[in-house]
Design a protein around this motif. Structure first.
Motif, PDB file in Angstrom:
ATOM      1  N   LEU A 112      -5.086   5.674   8.110  1.00 40.81           N
ATOM      2  CA  LEU A 112      -6.007   6.479   8.224  1.00 40.81           C
ATOM      3  C   LEU A 112      -6.606   5.944   6.398  1.00 40.81           C
ATOM      4  CD1 LEU A 112      -7.963   9.107   7.350  1.00 40.81           C
ATOM      5  CD2 LEU A 112      -5.766  10.081   6.055  1.00 40.81           C
ATOM      6  N   GLY A 113      -7.553   5.815   6.493  1.00 34.36           N
ATOM      7  CA  GLY A 113      -8.186   5.188   5.261  1.00 34.36           C
ATOM      8  C   GLY A 113      -8.889   5.874   4.168  1.00 34.36           C
ATOM      9  N   VAL A 114      -8.025   6.365   2.710  1.00 35.11           N
ATOM     10  CA  VAL A 114      -9.336   7.192   2.199  1.00 35.11           C
ATOM     11  C   VAL A 114      -9.476   5.929   0.687  1.00 35.11           C
ATOM     12  CG1 VAL A 114      -8.671   8.659   0.054  1.00 35.11           C
ATOM     13  CG2 VAL A 114      -7.091   8.770   2.128  1.00 35.11           C
ATOM     14  N   GLU A 115     -11.164   6.513   0.702  1.00 37.49           N
ATOM     15  CA  GLU A 115     -12.156   5.521  -0.258  1.00 37.49           C
ATOM     16  C   GLU A 115     -12.121   6.667  -1.392  1.00 37.49           C
ATOM     17  OE1 GLU A 115     -16.586   3.558   0.391  1.00 37.49           O
ATOM     18  OE2 GLU A 115     -15.685   5.977   0.905  1.00 37.49           O
ATOM     19  N   GLU A 116     -12.153   5.935  -2.344  1.00 41.64           N
ATOM     20  CA  GLU A 116     -11.944   6.031  -3.633  1.00 41.64           C
ATOM     21  C   GLU A 116     -13.078   8.081  -4.080  1.00 41.64           C
ATOM     22  OE1 GLU A 116     -13.957   4.210  -7.893  1.00 41.64           O
ATOM     23  OE2 GLU A 116     -12.234   4.266  -7.903  1.00 41.64           O
ATOM     24  N   SER A 117     -14.372   7.720  -2.922  1.00 39.72           N
ATOM     25  CA  SER A 117     -15.315   8.622  -3.418  1.00 39.72           C
ATOM     26  C   SER A 117     -15.104   9.967  -1.896  1.00 39.72           C
ATOM     27  CB  SER A 117     -16.927   7.932  -2.936  1.00 39.72           C
ATOM     28  OG  SER A 117     -16.777   7.075  -1.792  1.00 39.72           O
ATOM     29  N   ASP A 118     -13.486   9.519  -1.763  1.00 33.81           N
ATOM     30  CA  ASP A 118     -13.528  11.010  -0.666  1.00 33.81           C
ATOM     31  C   ASP A 118     -13.344  12.293  -1.548  1.00 33.81           C
ATOM     32  OD1 ASP A 118     -14.332   9.104   1.496  1.00 33.81           O
ATOM     33  OD2 ASP A 118     -12.938   8.948   1.773  1.00 33.81           O
ATOM     34  N   PHE A 135      -4.809   1.765   3.236  1.00 34.93           N
ATOM     35  CA  PHE A 135      -6.010   1.782   2.401  1.00 34.93           C
ATOM     36  C   PHE A 135      -6.710   0.364   2.657  1.00 34.93           C
ATOM     37  CE2 PHE A 135      -2.982  -1.376   0.845  1.00 34.93           C
ATOM     38  CZ  PHE A 135      -2.894  -2.435   0.214  1.00 34.93           C
ATOM     39  N   THR A 136      -5.930  -0.192   3.636  1.00 31.24           N
ATOM     40  CA  THR A 136      -6.386  -1.430   4.143  1.00 31.24           C
ATOM     41  C   THR A 136      -8.292  -1.603   4.852  1.00 31.24           C
ATOM     42  OG1 THR A 136      -5.088  -2.059   5.655  1.00 31.24           O
ATOM     43  CG2 THR A 136      -4.608  -3.228   3.825  1.00 31.24           C
ATOM     44  N   LEU A 137      -8.151  -0.479   5.298  1.00 30.22           N
ATOM     45  CA  LEU A 137      -9.564  -0.497   6.062  1.00 30.22           C
ATOM     46  C   LEU A 137     -10.755  -0.147   5.256  1.00 30.22           C
ATOM     47  CD1 LEU A 137      -8.449   2.707   8.616  1.00 30.22           C
ATOM     48  CD2 LEU A 137      -8.660   0.843   9.091  1.00 30.22           C
ATOM     49  N   HIS A 138     -10.491  -0.306   3.660  1.00 33.56           N
ATOM     50  CA  HIS A 138     -11.926  -0.044   3.101  1.00 33.56           C
ATOM     51  C   HIS A 138     -11.944  -1.124   2.666  1.00 33.56           C
ATOM     52  CE1 HIS A 138     -13.006   4.081   3.260  1.00 33.56           C
ATOM     53  NE2 HIS A 138     -11.896   4.644   3.885  1.00 33.56           N
ATOM     54  N   ALA A 139     -11.692  -2.341   3.153  1.00 33.87           N
ATOM     55  CA  ALA A 139     -10.823  -4.287   2.642  1.00 33.87           C
ATOM     56  C   ALA A 139     -12.756  -4.350   2.474  1.00 33.87           C
ATOM     57  CB  ALA A 139     -10.870  -4.502   3.193  1.00 33.87           C
ATOM     58  N   ALA A 184     -12.870  -0.212  -4.228  1.00 34.87           N
ATOM     59  CA  ALA A 184     -12.681   1.163  -2.834  1.00 34.87           C
ATOM     60  C   ALA A 184     -11.895   2.213  -2.753  1.00 34.87           C
ATOM     61  CB  ALA A 184     -14.040   0.545  -2.331  1.00 34.87           C
ATOM     62  N   ALA A 185     -10.780   1.082  -2.030  1.00 32.33           N
ATOM     63  CA  ALA A 185      -9.918   2.121  -1.785  1.00 32.33           C
ATOM     64  C   ALA A 185      -9.576   3.213  -3.094  1.00 32.33           C
ATOM     65  CB  ALA A 185      -8.236   1.529  -1.253  1.00 32.33           C
ATOM     66  N   ALA A 186      -9.230   4.800  -2.355  1.00 29.23           N
ATOM     67  CA  ALA A 186      -8.977   5.379  -3.638  1.00 29.23           C
ATOM     68  C   ALA A 186      -7.779   5.094  -3.782  1.00 29.23           C
ATOM     69  CB  ALA A 186      -8.098   7.373  -3.113  1.00 29.23           C
ATOM     70  N   GLY A 187      -7.191   5.185  -5.304  1.00 25.71           N
ATOM     71  CA  GLY A 187      -4.822   5.247  -5.953  1.00 25.71           C
ATOM     72  C   GLY A 187      -4.872   5.918  -5.296  1.00 25.71           C
ATOM     73  N   PRO A 188      -3.047   5.894  -5.349  1.00 26.22           N
ATOM     74  CA  PRO A 188      -2.598   5.965  -5.193  1.00 26.22           C
ATOM     75  C   PRO A 188      -2.299   7.749  -4.906  1.00 26.22           C
ATOM     76  CG  PRO A 188      -1.312   4.182  -5.912  1.00 26.22           C
ATOM     77  CD  PRO A 188      -2.890   4.782  -5.971  1.00 26.22           C
ATOM     78  N   GLU A 189      -2.547   8.420  -6.112  1.00 27.42           N
ATOM     79  CA  GLU A 189      -2.535   9.196  -6.106  1.00 27.42           C
ATOM     80  C   GLU A 189      -3.052  10.460  -5.323  1.00 27.42           C
ATOM     81  OE1 GLU A 189      -3.203  12.399  -9.589  1.00 27.42           O
ATOM     82  OE2 GLU A 189      -1.197  10.865  -9.897  1.00 27.42           O
TER      83      GLU A 189
END
Length: 148
Positions: A31-37, A79-83, A95-100
């Motif tokens: 699962l990759g989370v993007e900043e806009s999710d 997170f690498t799914l949003h490379a 584009a990947a969301a920050g850790p929090e």
């Protein structure tokens, strides 16, 4: 939010040589989370994954869901799914969301799958993990919540 689903006959994840999660028949979900999710993306993916019919029925057709076969999920944050690989040879992960944010949505994803009655094993968020699986089929599906 992106999910790579691999149908597996068994899988496990280790951190520092210790198994932290393992499943039998089911899905390995990266699962990759993007900043806009948002939670909306979580709800969409949980519904799709819990009901995705990619297990064979008695006629050898992909017609049974994870719930139908009482399968499990090994959920791994990745997170690498949003490379972004458009420029140069080194991927960008802006584009990947920050850790929090990513940790909160990853936890929500796992909790909602559990609420669907699915046994969910996980890796360790932010850790270096080794994932082993026997990909059954092989069957690998990519879902992006932005491409509904």
């Amino acid at each position: 939010m992106r999910a790579v689903i691999q149908r597996a006959s068994k899988a496990k994840v280790t951190v520092e040589a210790e198994t932290v999660g393992a499943i039998g028949k089911g899905f390995v979900v990266l699962l990759g989370v993007e900043e806009s999710d948002t939670e909306e993306d979580v709800v969409y993916l949980v519904r799709k994954i819990a009901n995705m019919r990619i297990f064979e029925d008695d006629n050898e057709k992909m017609n049974r869901s994870l719930k139908d076969v009482e399968g499990e999920i090994l959920s791994i944050s990745q997170f690498t799914l949003h490379a972004d690989t458009k420029k140069g040879n080194r991927p960008s992960f802006t584009a990947a969301a920050g850790p929090e944010q990513a940790a909160a949505l990853y936890e929500s994803f796992n909790n909602q799958l559990s609420a669907e009655g699915i046994n969910v094993a996980t890796g360790k968020f932010g850790a270096h993990m080794e994932v082993s699986l026997v990909n059954d089929g092989p069957v690998t599906i990519l879902i992006d919540s932005k491409n509904k």
